[in-house]
Each structure stands twice: as C-alpha cells, then as structure tokens.
Write a protein that holds these residues in place. Structure first.
Motif, PDB file in Angstrom:
ATOM      1  N   ILE A   1      -7.196 -71.642  45.103  1.00  0.00           N
ATOM      2  CA  ILE A   1      -6.617 -71.545  46.443  1.00  0.00           C
ATOM      3  C   ILE A   1      -7.656 -71.015  47.429  1.00  0.00           C
ATOM      4  CG2 ILE A   1      -4.831 -70.423  47.840  1.00  0.00           C
ATOM      5  CD1 ILE A   1      -3.076 -70.369  45.329  1.00  0.00           C
ATOM      6  N   TYR A   2      -8.424 -70.035  46.988  1.00  0.00           N
ATOM      7  CA  TYR A   2      -9.508 -69.505  47.816  1.00  0.00           C
ATOM      8  C   TYR A   2     -10.469 -70.628  48.210  1.00  0.00           C
ATOM      9  CZ  TYR A   2     -14.056 -67.222  48.596  1.00  0.00           C
ATOM     10  OH  TYR A   2     -15.271 -66.845  49.095  1.00  0.00           O
ATOM     11  N   HIS A   3     -10.838 -71.468  47.250  1.00  0.00           N
ATOM     12  CA  HIS A   3     -11.800 -72.538  47.518  1.00  0.00           C
ATOM     13  C   HIS A   3     -11.248 -73.585  48.488  1.00  0.00           C
ATOM     14  CE1 HIS A   3     -13.923 -71.557  43.468  1.00  0.00           C
ATOM     15  NE2 HIS A   3     -14.478 -70.907  44.463  1.00  0.00           N
ATOM     16  N   THR A   4     -10.028 -74.051  48.256  1.00  0.00           N
ATOM     17  CA  THR A   4      -9.490 -75.103  49.136  1.00  0.00           C
ATOM     18  C   THR A   4      -9.284 -74.584  50.551  1.00  0.00           C
ATOM     19  OG1 THR A   4      -7.170 -74.621  48.564  1.00  0.00           O
ATOM     20  CG2 THR A   4      -8.320 -76.292  47.233  1.00  0.00           C
ATOM     21  N   THR A   5      -8.902 -73.307  50.663  1.00  0.00           N
ATOM     22  CA  THR A   5      -8.705 -72.727  51.992  1.00  0.00           C
ATOM     23  C   THR A   5     -10.045 -72.531  52.697  1.00  0.00           C
ATOM     24  OG1 THR A   5      -6.724 -71.586  51.193  1.00  0.00           O
ATOM     25  CG2 THR A   5      -7.662 -70.830  53.273  1.00  0.00           C
ATOM     26  N   LYS A   6     -10.998 -71.992  51.975  1.00  0.00           N
ATOM     27  CA  LYS A   6     -12.320 -71.731  52.550  1.00  0.00           C
ATOM     28  C   LYS A   6     -12.940 -73.011  53.123  1.00  0.00           C
ATOM     29  CE  LYS A   6     -16.879 -69.889  51.295  1.00  0.00           C
ATOM     30  NZ  LYS A   6     -17.672 -69.241  50.205  1.00  0.00           N
ATOM     31  N   PHE A   7     -12.839 -74.100  52.367  1.00  0.00           N
ATOM     32  CA  PHE A   7     -13.502 -75.334  52.786  1.00  0.00           C
ATOM     33  C   PHE A   7     -12.602 -76.253  53.608  1.00  0.00           C
ATOM     34  CE2 PHE A   7     -15.836 -74.153  48.828  1.00  0.00           C
ATOM     35  CZ  PHE A   7     -17.043 -73.839  49.447  1.00  0.00           C
TER      36      PHE A   7
ATOM     37  N   ILE B   1     -13.047 -81.939  49.743  1.00  0.00           N
ATOM     38  CA  ILE B   1     -12.548 -81.801  51.118  1.00  0.00           C
ATOM     39  C   ILE B   1     -13.308 -82.746  52.043  1.00  0.00           C
ATOM     40  CG2 ILE B   1     -12.488 -80.266  53.120  1.00  0.00           C
ATOM     41  CD1 ILE B   1     -10.279 -79.504  51.276  1.00  0.00           C
ATOM     42  N   GLU B   2     -14.626 -82.743  51.933  1.00  0.00           N
ATOM     43  CA  GLU B   2     -15.445 -83.608  52.791  1.00  0.00           C
ATOM     44  C   GLU B   2     -15.169 -85.078  52.529  1.00  0.00           C
ATOM     45  OE1 GLU B   2     -19.369 -82.266  51.888  1.00  0.00           O
ATOM     46  OE2 GLU B   2     -19.231 -80.478  53.177  1.00  0.00           O
ATOM     47  N   GLU B   3     -14.987 -85.433  51.258  1.00  0.00           N
ATOM     48  CA  GLU B   3     -14.692 -86.832  50.915  1.00  0.00           C
ATOM     49  C   GLU B   3     -13.343 -87.257  51.479  1.00  0.00           C
ATOM     50  OE1 GLU B   3     -14.104 -89.610  46.916  1.00  0.00           O
ATOM     51  OE2 GLU B   3     -15.360 -87.812  46.814  1.00  0.00           O
ATOM     52  N   THR B   4     -12.367 -86.366  51.415  1.00  0.00           N
ATOM     53  CA  THR B   4     -11.035 -86.679  51.949  1.00  0.00           C
ATOM     54  C   THR B   4     -11.100 -86.913  53.456  1.00  0.00           C
ATOM     55  OG1 THR B   4      -9.930 -85.412  50.210  1.00  0.00           O
ATOM     56  CG2 THR B   4      -8.675 -85.830  52.229  1.00  0.00           C
ATOM     57  N   ILE B   5     -11.800 -86.039  54.167  1.00  0.00           N
ATOM     58  CA  ILE B   5     -11.931 -86.193  55.620  1.00  0.00           C
ATOM     59  C   ILE B   5     -12.703 -87.464  55.947  1.00  0.00           C
ATOM     60  CG2 ILE B   5     -12.913 -85.186  57.715  1.00  0.00           C
ATOM     61  CD1 ILE B   5     -12.387 -82.419  56.437  1.00  0.00           C
TER      62      ILE B   5
ATOM     63  N   ALA C   1     -18.410 -76.014  44.671  1.00  0.00           N
ATOM     64  CA  ALA C   1     -19.120 -77.222  45.104  1.00  0.00           C
ATOM     65  C   ALA C   1     -18.226 -78.451  44.973  1.00  0.00           C
ATOM     66  CB  ALA C   1     -20.404 -77.400  44.302  1.00  0.00           C
ATOM     67  N   ASP C   2     -17.441 -78.504  43.884  1.00  0.00           N
ATOM     68  CA  ASP C   2     -16.506 -79.616  43.687  1.00  0.00           C
ATOM     69  C   ASP C   2     -15.470 -79.655  44.804  1.00  0.00           C
ATOM     70  OD1 ASP C   2     -17.791 -80.276  41.349  1.00  0.00           O
ATOM     71  OD2 ASP C   2     -16.004 -80.121  40.069  1.00  0.00           O
ATOM     72  N   VAL C   3     -14.928 -78.500  45.149  1.00  0.00           N
ATOM     73  CA  VAL C   3     -13.875 -78.449  46.162  1.00  0.00           C
ATOM     74  C   VAL C   3     -14.433 -78.801  47.541  1.00  0.00           C
ATOM     75  CG1 VAL C   3     -12.179 -76.982  47.327  1.00  0.00           C
ATOM     76  CG2 VAL C   3     -12.530 -76.770  44.852  1.00  0.00           C
TER      77      VAL C   3
ATOM     78  N   LEU D   1     -12.224 -86.804  41.360  1.00  0.00           N
ATOM     79  CA  LEU D   1     -12.414 -85.988  40.163  1.00  0.00           C
ATOM     80  C   LEU D   1     -13.120 -84.700  40.580  1.00  0.00           C
ATOM     81  CD1 LEU D   1     -11.863 -86.330  37.090  1.00  0.00           C
ATOM     82  CD2 LEU D   1     -14.267 -87.006  36.865  1.00  0.00           C
ATOM     83  N   ALA D   2     -12.442 -83.570  40.449  1.00  0.00           N
ATOM     84  CA  ALA D   2     -13.007 -82.292  40.871  1.00  0.00           C
ATOM     85  C   ALA D   2     -12.286 -81.151  40.166  1.00  0.00           C
ATOM     86  CB  ALA D   2     -12.892 -82.116  42.387  1.00  0.00           C
ATOM     87  N   ASP D   3     -13.003 -80.058  39.954  1.00  0.00           N
ATOM     88  CA  ASP D   3     -12.477 -78.851  39.330  1.00  0.00           C
ATOM     89  C   ASP D   3     -12.277 -77.804  40.424  1.00  0.00           C
ATOM     90  OD1 ASP D   3     -12.023 -76.488  37.956  1.00  0.00           O
ATOM     91  OD2 ASP D   3     -13.703 -76.727  36.582  1.00  0.00           O
TER      92      ASP D   3
END
Length: 276
Positions: free
Chosen positions: A117-123, A72-76, A66-68, A59-61
């Motif tokens: 897209i900026y957030h997912t790419t950045k992190f 990302i960290e949880e997925t890894i 911070a959510d993204v 669950l993330a926005d």
C-alpha cells in the motif's frame, strides 16, 4: 447505469479470488482496469478468460518499489490516467503464533500486505490528485478481532485499518477518499490454501459457514459489490471507513466459539478444538 464509466482502476492482486471478481464488476461498470499480479501463471490464465481492450495486464510484485513504480507509469502510459487504486494483493501465510514465525515469514507478510500500500500510494498519489480519485484497501475482519495462529497476518490487517484512516485524513484536502473493506471468510484460492494448513482440516468448511450468522461462507462477488460502491460516486461522502463485508461474522465469531450445546437438559461447552 455504469458507475465507473471512463474511470481507470489500478488493481493489485487482480487475477484471482476477490481481485478477479472486482476486476469483472469494475469492467462491467464501465471502467478500464490495469490488473497487477506477481504470478505469471495466474496472469496468463486470467488473460484467457478475461481478454478485452479495456483490460491491461502487468506482472509486478507490490513488495518491490521498482515494480510498482513501473506498473503505475505503464498504466498511465496505456490509459492516460488513474482514478482508483485498489490495494487488494495480500498473503495470509504462515498460520503460526508470533514465536513460531520466522523473520523472513514476518517480513514477507508485512512487505506485501502493508508496504504494498505504501508503494502504490507513493508512486500513484500524483495521478490521484489530478483525478481527485480514490484509494480502496482490502483489509480483513481479523484486523479488528484477532485470530488464533495468525499473528503476522492479523497484525498486517490491523495496520491496514489504521493506515486507511490516516491516509483518509492526509489526502482529504486533495479530494481523495480512502476506504477499506473488511471481509471475514470468503472462498478464494488463498482461503482454500489456508484451509489446508489448519490443524483440523475436516471441520474447517463447517467452521467457515458457522462463523457467519447469515449461514454461509460467500464467494468473492459479495465483496466485489461492496468495493464497487465504495469507489463509485455513490460513496462520494464516505472516507476513512472500514466496511465489514462479513455476514455479521464479527458477531458470529464470538457466538460460535463460545456457544453451548444442550444435550439431555445438560448444558455442555463446545470443545473449542473441534471448532478451530
């Protein structure tokens, strides 16, 4: 052949519509999928229909950095890597002109559709550098051709198109491909909500069929098939591509909106109000 065997896909907006269809086909193709949504109800409903050890729900926005970062960290942490980031989350409201759109509405559409897209790419970029992975963005045909009463939405999708191309250039040295799909009409929960917001609701289903020269407005599975191709090794030499998955709608918009109706040998223009 499992095109995504042992791959890990980070998929935003993955619990309904095009995202849900993508999640199913990615999993069928052998991928482990991290499904991201900001809707608790949608997450729970999807979990009931689609529960598997290779599916991880978060669950993330996407508009919240911070959510993204956490997702990302949880997925890894859960799967050990990320091979694909598919930026599918998006909003289409409001159905308004520039002058009719409030600051809050404008910011919301851009924060989800572009800044997400900026957030997912950045992190997520470091994980993709390690896997020499790929990024896929869900755009829209209206990002190329425009659309009445959708100023903010079309502006975001135009931004997605050019952002995709710039990212493709920026990350090619790392072996990372970046592409986008550009559907026209696709029957999703979001499109059905959109349909009910239009001035001429009674005509909208016929309109959506007619703008596609192939004769119908499709379900999300046709887009998911194209997405699978673009993130797989089958598309290993394709980057910076904005792939129309439109049934020829870029031709049909112009043909349908400007078509003429012949009656008793007199050519009459179609009333545009009946088709908008």
């Amino acid at each position: 052949m499992q095109l995504l065997k042992n791959k890990v896909v980070f998929l935003t907006g993955g619990t309904e519509g095009i995202g849900y269809e993508c999640a199913k086909i990615y999993h069928k193709a052998g991928a482990k999928v991290s499904l991201i949504t900001h809707k608790e109800s949608s997450l729970q409903q999807c979990r009931m229909q689609f529960f598997n050890d290779d599916i991880h729900y978060i669950l993330a926005d996407v508009s919240n950095p911070a959510d993204v970062q956490s997702a990302i960290e949880e997925t890894i942490g859960h799967f050990g890597r990320i091979d694909v980031i598919h930026n599918n989350a998006g909003v289409s409201s409001p159905s308004k002109t520039v002058c009719g759109t409030t600051d809050e509405e404008w910011d919301k559409v851009f924060n989800v559709n572009v800044k997400g897209i900026y957030h997912t790419t950045k992190f997520g970029i470091e994980a993709l550098k390690q896997s020499r992975g790929t990024i896929l963005n869900t755009g829209s045909l209206v990002g190329n051709i425009g659309q009445e009463l959708h100023a903010a939405y079309t502006a975001t999708k135009g931004a997605v198109n050019t952002l995709t191309k710039s990212m493709a250039l920026d990350y090619a040295p790392f072996g990372i491909r970046v592409n986008a799909v550009a559907p026209a009409g696709v029957w999703t929960p979001m499109l059905r909500r959109w349909s009910n917001q239009q001035p001429n609701v009674a005509h909208i289903e016929n309109y959506l069929d007619e703008i596609h020269p192939l004769g119908y407005c499709p379900e999300g599975d046709v887009v998911a098939d194209a997405c699978l191709f673009l993130i797989s090794e089958q598309a290993r030499f394709i980057t910076g591509c904005i792939l129309p998955v439109s049934g020829g709608a870029e031709l049909g918009y112009r043909k349908y909106m400007g078509q003429q109706v012949q009656k008793n040998d007199v050519v009459l223009p179609v009333d545009k109000k009946e088709k908008s």
